[in-house]
Design an enzyme around this catalytic site. Sequence first.
Site, PDB file in Angstrom:
ATOM      1  N   SER A 125     -95.274  33.641 -29.187  1.00 33.88           N
ATOM      2  CA  SER A 125     -95.908  32.143 -29.245  1.00 33.88           C
ATOM      3  C   SER A 125     -94.976  31.021 -29.181  1.00 33.88           C
ATOM      4  O   SER A 125     -93.765  30.971 -29.023  1.00 33.88           O
ATOM      5  CB  SER A 125     -96.272  31.906 -30.710  1.00 33.88           C
ATOM      6  OG  SER A 125     -96.610  30.429 -31.084  1.00 33.88           O
TER       7      SER A 125
ATOM      8  N   TYR B 261     -97.040  33.342 -39.714  1.00 31.74           N
ATOM      9  CA  TYR B 261     -97.355  33.746 -38.250  1.00 31.74           C
ATOM     10  C   TYR B 261     -96.068  33.502 -37.507  1.00 31.74           C
ATOM     11  O   TYR B 261     -95.571  34.272 -36.782  1.00 31.74           O
ATOM     12  CB  TYR B 261     -98.517  32.648 -37.775  1.00 31.74           C
ATOM     13  CG  TYR B 261     -98.911  32.981 -36.308  1.00 31.74           C
ATOM     14  CD1 TYR B 261     -99.818  34.045 -35.960  1.00 31.74           C
ATOM     15  CD2 TYR B 261     -98.416  31.900 -35.352  1.00 31.74           C
ATOM     16  CE1 TYR B 261    -100.110  34.276 -34.492  1.00 31.74           C
ATOM     17  CE2 TYR B 261     -98.821  32.274 -33.893  1.00 31.74           C
ATOM     18  CZ  TYR B 261     -99.573  33.435 -33.704  1.00 31.74           C
ATOM     19  OH  TYR B 261     -99.874  33.617 -32.339  1.00 31.74           O
TER      20      TYR B 261
END
Length: 273
Positions: free
Chosen positions: A137, A150
Amino acid sequence: MSEARVWFITGASRGLGRAFAEAALAAGERVVGVARDVAPLADLVARHPGRLVAYPMDVADREAVLAGVERAFAAFGRVDVVVNNAGGLLFGMVEEATEEQIRAHLDVNLFGAIWVSQAVVPHLREQGHGHILQVTSMGSGGGYASVGFYGAGKAALDSVSHALAMEVAAFGIKVTVVQPGGYQTGLFTQGTTVTQENPAYAALREELAKTWSESEDADPATAAPVIMELVDLPEPPSRLIVGSRSYDLVQQMDQARTAEYQAWESLSRKAAG
Protein backbone atom coordinates in the site's frame (compact mmCIF):
# COMPACT_ATOMS: atom_id res chain seq x y z
CA MET A 1 10.42 -12.94 -22.74
CA SER A 2 9.59 -13.95 -26.32
CA GLU A 3 7.23 -16.70 -25.18
CA ALA A 4 3.95 -15.79 -23.49
CA ARG A 5 4.45 -15.49 -19.76
CA VAL A 6 2.58 -17.39 -17.08
CA TRP A 7 1.13 -15.43 -14.17
CA PHE A 8 0.06 -16.66 -10.74
CA ILE A 9 -2.27 -14.13 -9.11
CA THR A 10 -3.80 -14.37 -5.64
CA GLY A 11 -7.00 -12.47 -4.91
CA ALA A 12 -7.73 -12.67 -8.62
CA SER A 13 -11.52 -12.54 -8.39
CA ARG A 14 -11.92 -8.81 -7.92
CA GLY A 15 -10.23 -5.43 -7.80
CA LEU A 16 -6.59 -5.14 -8.74
CA GLY A 17 -6.12 -8.91 -8.99
CA ARG A 18 -8.81 -9.25 -11.61
CA ALA A 19 -7.57 -6.16 -13.47
CA PHE A 20 -4.07 -7.62 -13.66
CA ALA A 21 -5.45 -10.97 -14.84
CA GLU A 22 -7.51 -9.27 -17.56
CA ALA A 23 -4.52 -7.24 -18.75
CA ALA A 24 -2.25 -10.29 -18.90
CA LEU A 25 -4.84 -12.29 -20.83
CA ALA A 26 -5.43 -9.38 -23.22
CA ALA A 27 -1.68 -9.40 -23.92
CA GLY A 28 -1.88 -13.07 -24.92
CA GLU A 29 -0.36 -14.42 -21.74
CA ARG A 30 -1.54 -17.23 -19.49
CA VAL A 31 -2.86 -16.87 -15.97
CA VAL A 32 -3.49 -19.01 -12.92
CA GLY A 33 -5.94 -17.07 -10.78
CA VAL A 34 -6.77 -18.08 -7.22
CA ALA A 35 -9.04 -16.69 -4.52
CA ARG A 36 -11.26 -17.98 -1.78
CA ASP A 37 -14.16 -17.72 -4.23
CA VAL A 38 -13.31 -17.98 -7.92
CA ALA A 39 -16.92 -17.95 -9.19
CA PRO A 40 -16.52 -14.32 -10.39
CA LEU A 41 -13.78 -15.53 -12.75
CA ALA A 42 -16.10 -17.88 -14.66
CA ASP A 43 -16.68 -15.33 -17.43
CA LEU A 44 -12.95 -14.84 -17.95
CA VAL A 45 -12.35 -18.58 -18.04
CA ALA A 46 -15.03 -18.90 -20.71
CA ARG A 47 -13.57 -16.05 -22.78
CA HIS A 48 -10.01 -17.39 -22.60
CA PRO A 49 -10.25 -21.19 -22.87
CA GLY A 50 -6.99 -22.92 -22.08
CA ARG A 51 -5.26 -19.71 -21.00
CA LEU A 52 -6.88 -19.06 -17.62
CA VAL A 53 -6.93 -21.65 -14.87
CA ALA A 54 -8.90 -20.68 -11.76
CA TYR A 55 -9.34 -22.58 -8.53
CA PRO A 56 -10.05 -21.72 -4.87
CA MET A 57 -7.17 -21.21 -2.47
CA ASP A 58 -7.12 -19.63 0.96
CA VAL A 59 -3.75 -17.91 1.42
CA ALA A 60 -4.17 -18.03 5.21
CA ASP A 61 -3.93 -21.85 5.04
CA ARG A 62 -0.26 -22.69 4.54
CA GLU A 63 -0.88 -26.28 3.46
CA ALA A 64 -3.47 -25.11 0.95
CA VAL A 65 -0.96 -22.59 -0.41
CA LEU A 66 1.73 -25.23 -0.84
CA ALA A 67 -0.69 -27.46 -2.75
CA GLY A 68 -2.09 -24.54 -4.73
CA VAL A 69 1.34 -23.38 -5.86
CA GLU A 70 2.26 -26.91 -6.97
CA ARG A 71 -0.95 -26.99 -8.99
CA ALA A 72 -0.11 -23.63 -10.57
CA PHE A 73 3.30 -24.76 -11.79
CA ALA A 74 1.81 -27.99 -13.08
CA ALA A 75 -0.88 -26.15 -15.04
CA PHE A 76 1.46 -24.56 -17.59
CA GLY A 77 4.85 -26.04 -16.69
CA ARG A 78 6.22 -22.86 -15.12
CA VAL A 79 5.30 -19.49 -13.61
CA ASP A 80 7.05 -16.27 -14.60
CA VAL A 81 5.17 -13.60 -12.63
CA VAL A 82 3.79 -14.09 -9.12
CA VAL A 83 1.38 -11.45 -7.83
CA ASN A 84 0.68 -11.56 -4.10
CA ASN A 85 -2.48 -9.49 -4.16
CA ALA A 86 -4.91 -11.23 -1.77
CA GLY A 87 -5.82 -9.12 1.22
CA GLY A 88 -8.48 -7.71 3.46
CA LEU A 89 -9.08 -4.75 5.75
CA LEU A 90 -9.43 -4.65 9.51
CA PHE A 91 -11.23 -1.36 10.13
CA GLY A 92 -11.18 0.06 13.63
CA MET A 93 -9.06 1.61 16.34
CA VAL A 94 -6.13 -0.29 17.83
CA GLU A 95 -7.81 -0.51 21.22
CA GLU A 96 -10.99 -1.97 19.73
CA ALA A 97 -9.56 -4.87 17.74
CA THR A 98 -9.83 -8.34 19.25
CA GLU A 99 -6.99 -10.84 19.24
CA GLU A 100 -8.98 -13.06 16.89
CA GLN A 101 -9.53 -10.19 14.44
CA ILE A 102 -5.88 -9.13 14.49
CA ARG A 103 -4.53 -12.64 13.97
CA ALA A 104 -7.04 -13.43 11.21
CA HIS A 105 -6.15 -10.18 9.44
CA LEU A 106 -2.41 -10.77 9.53
CA ASP A 107 -2.89 -14.41 8.50
CA VAL A 108 -4.15 -13.11 5.15
CA ASN A 109 -2.34 -9.81 4.58
CA LEU A 110 1.09 -10.79 5.86
CA PHE A 111 1.46 -14.52 6.34
CA GLY A 112 -0.50 -15.39 3.20
CA ALA A 113 2.02 -13.53 1.05
CA ILE A 114 4.88 -15.11 2.98
CA TRP A 115 3.50 -18.63 2.45
CA VAL A 116 3.14 -18.00 -1.28
CA SER A 117 6.65 -16.53 -1.50
CA GLN A 118 8.16 -19.51 0.33
CA ALA A 119 6.30 -21.91 -1.94
CA VAL A 120 7.24 -20.30 -5.27
CA VAL A 121 10.92 -19.50 -4.64
CA PRO A 122 12.22 -23.11 -5.05
CA HIS A 123 10.44 -23.35 -8.42
CA LEU A 124 11.65 -19.96 -9.61
CA ARG A 125 15.19 -20.78 -8.51
CA GLU A 126 15.08 -24.01 -10.51
CA GLN A 127 13.80 -22.07 -13.54
CA GLY A 128 16.49 -19.44 -13.12
CA HIS A 129 14.04 -16.58 -13.40
CA GLY A 130 10.83 -15.10 -12.04
CA HIS A 131 9.35 -11.84 -10.80
CA ILE A 132 7.44 -11.63 -7.51
CA LEU A 133 5.13 -8.63 -7.09
CA GLN A 134 4.15 -7.97 -3.48
CA VAL A 135 1.08 -5.74 -3.41
CA THR A 136 1.24 -3.60 -0.27
CA SER A 137 0.00 0.00 0.00
CA MET A 138 1.09 3.57 -0.56
CA GLY A 139 0.39 4.03 3.16
CA SER A 140 2.68 1.22 4.33
CA GLY A 141 5.36 3.70 5.33
CA GLY A 142 3.37 4.87 8.34
CA GLY A 143 0.28 4.09 10.39
CA TYR A 144 -3.05 5.89 10.14
CA ALA A 145 -5.96 5.99 12.58
CA SER A 146 -8.58 3.22 12.17
CA VAL A 147 -6.49 1.25 9.65
CA GLY A 148 -3.46 0.65 11.85
CA PHE A 149 -3.42 -3.13 11.48
CA TYR A 150 -3.83 -2.91 7.71
CA GLY A 151 -0.81 -0.61 7.59
CA ALA A 152 1.11 -2.84 10.01
CA GLY A 153 0.65 -5.92 7.84
CA LYS A 154 1.64 -4.05 4.69
CA ALA A 155 4.66 -2.46 6.35
CA ALA A 156 5.84 -5.86 7.59
CA LEU A 157 5.40 -7.31 4.10
CA ASP A 158 7.41 -4.39 2.68
CA SER A 159 10.29 -5.22 5.01
CA VAL A 160 10.18 -8.98 4.45
CA SER A 161 10.02 -8.46 0.68
CA HIS A 162 13.15 -6.29 0.59
CA ALA A 163 14.96 -8.99 2.56
CA LEU A 164 13.65 -11.62 0.14
CA ALA A 165 14.85 -9.57 -2.83
CA MET A 166 18.41 -9.60 -1.48
CA GLU A 167 18.25 -13.32 -0.78
CA VAL A 168 17.03 -14.44 -4.20
CA ALA A 169 18.76 -11.96 -6.52
CA ALA A 170 21.59 -14.39 -7.29
CA PHE A 171 19.04 -16.89 -8.63
CA GLY A 172 17.65 -14.55 -11.28
CA ILE A 173 14.52 -13.81 -9.23
CA LYS A 174 13.26 -10.22 -9.03
CA VAL A 175 11.04 -8.87 -6.24
CA THR A 176 9.07 -5.61 -6.47
CA VAL A 177 6.95 -4.11 -3.72
CA VAL A 178 3.94 -2.59 -5.48
CA GLN A 179 2.41 0.26 -3.47
CA PRO A 180 -1.00 1.25 -4.88
CA GLY A 181 -3.23 4.02 -3.59
CA GLY A 182 -7.02 4.03 -3.49
CA TYR A 183 -8.70 1.78 -6.05
CA GLN A 184 -12.22 0.41 -6.36
CA THR A 185 -11.32 -3.05 -5.15
CA GLY A 186 -14.21 -3.92 -2.84
CA LEU A 187 -11.79 -3.76 0.08
CA PHE A 188 -14.15 -1.56 2.11
CA THR A 189 -17.14 -3.84 1.46
CA GLN A 190 -16.48 -7.53 0.77
CA GLY A 191 -12.99 -7.50 2.26
CA THR A 192 -13.61 -5.64 5.49
CA THR A 193 -13.81 -6.75 9.11
CA VAL A 194 -15.10 -4.01 11.42
CA THR A 195 -14.36 -3.68 15.12
CA GLN A 196 -16.99 -2.93 17.76
CA GLU A 197 -16.95 0.85 18.08
CA ASN A 198 -15.84 2.48 21.31
CA PRO A 199 -17.77 5.76 21.79
CA ALA A 200 -14.57 7.41 23.02
CA TYR A 201 -13.47 7.62 19.38
CA ALA A 202 -16.72 9.10 17.99
CA ALA A 203 -15.22 12.54 17.33
CA LEU A 204 -12.19 11.06 15.55
CA ARG A 205 -14.45 8.86 13.43
CA GLU A 206 -16.42 11.91 12.32
CA GLU A 207 -13.21 13.67 11.37
CA LEU A 208 -11.95 10.67 9.40
CA ALA A 209 -15.30 10.27 7.62
CA LYS A 210 -15.14 13.88 6.41
CA THR A 211 -11.59 13.41 5.15
CA TRP A 212 -12.38 10.22 3.25
CA SER A 213 -15.60 11.58 1.77
CA GLU A 214 -13.48 14.00 -0.24
CA SER A 215 -11.43 11.23 -1.88
CA GLU A 216 -12.45 9.13 -4.89
CA ASP A 217 -11.06 5.68 -5.61
CA ALA A 218 -9.80 4.97 -9.10
CA ASP A 219 -10.72 2.18 -11.51
CA PRO A 220 -8.32 -0.79 -10.97
CA ALA A 221 -8.01 -1.11 -14.76
CA THR A 222 -5.99 2.11 -14.78
CA ALA A 223 -3.28 0.42 -12.72
CA ALA A 224 -2.95 -2.61 -14.99
CA PRO A 225 -0.88 -0.94 -17.77
CA VAL A 226 1.66 0.14 -15.14
CA ILE A 227 2.04 -3.46 -13.97
CA MET A 228 2.37 -4.72 -17.54
CA GLU A 229 5.16 -2.22 -18.17
CA LEU A 230 6.79 -3.08 -14.84
CA VAL A 231 7.10 -6.79 -15.64
CA ASP A 232 8.68 -5.96 -19.01
CA LEU A 233 11.59 -4.16 -17.37
CA PRO A 234 14.86 -6.17 -17.39
CA GLU A 235 15.87 -4.49 -14.11
CA PRO A 236 12.66 -3.61 -12.28
CA PRO A 237 12.62 -1.34 -9.21
CA SER A 238 12.52 -2.80 -5.72
CA ARG A 239 9.42 -0.70 -5.01
CA LEU A 240 6.94 1.20 -7.13
CA ILE A 241 4.14 3.57 -6.12
CA VAL A 242 1.14 3.03 -8.40
CA GLY A 243 -0.95 6.14 -8.96
CA SER A 244 -0.17 9.78 -9.65
CA ARG A 245 -2.09 11.10 -6.66
CA SER A 246 -0.59 8.37 -4.48
CA TYR A 247 2.90 9.36 -5.59
CA ASP A 248 2.28 12.94 -4.47
CA LEU A 249 0.87 11.83 -1.12
CA VAL A 250 3.81 9.55 -0.41
CA GLN A 251 6.20 12.39 -1.22
CA GLN A 252 4.35 14.63 1.23
CA MET A 253 4.49 11.97 3.95
CA ASP A 254 8.21 11.43 3.36
CA GLN A 255 8.89 15.16 3.55
CA ALA A 256 6.91 15.48 6.79
CA ARG A 257 8.80 12.55 8.31
CA THR A 258 12.17 14.01 7.28
CA ALA A 259 11.21 17.40 8.72
CA GLU A 260 10.31 15.78 12.04
CA TYR A 261 13.62 13.91 12.18
CA GLN A 262 15.50 17.14 11.50
CA ALA A 263 13.52 19.07 14.10
CA TRP A 264 14.68 16.63 16.77
CA GLU A 265 18.15 15.94 15.45
CA SER A 266 19.85 17.49 18.49
CA LEU A 267 18.01 15.12 20.82
CA SER A 268 18.76 12.10 18.63
CA ARG A 269 22.49 12.88 18.61
CA LYS A 270 22.76 12.93 22.40
CA ALA A 271 22.90 9.12 22.27
CA ALA A 272 26.06 7.34 21.18
CA GLY A 273 24.46 4.58 19.11
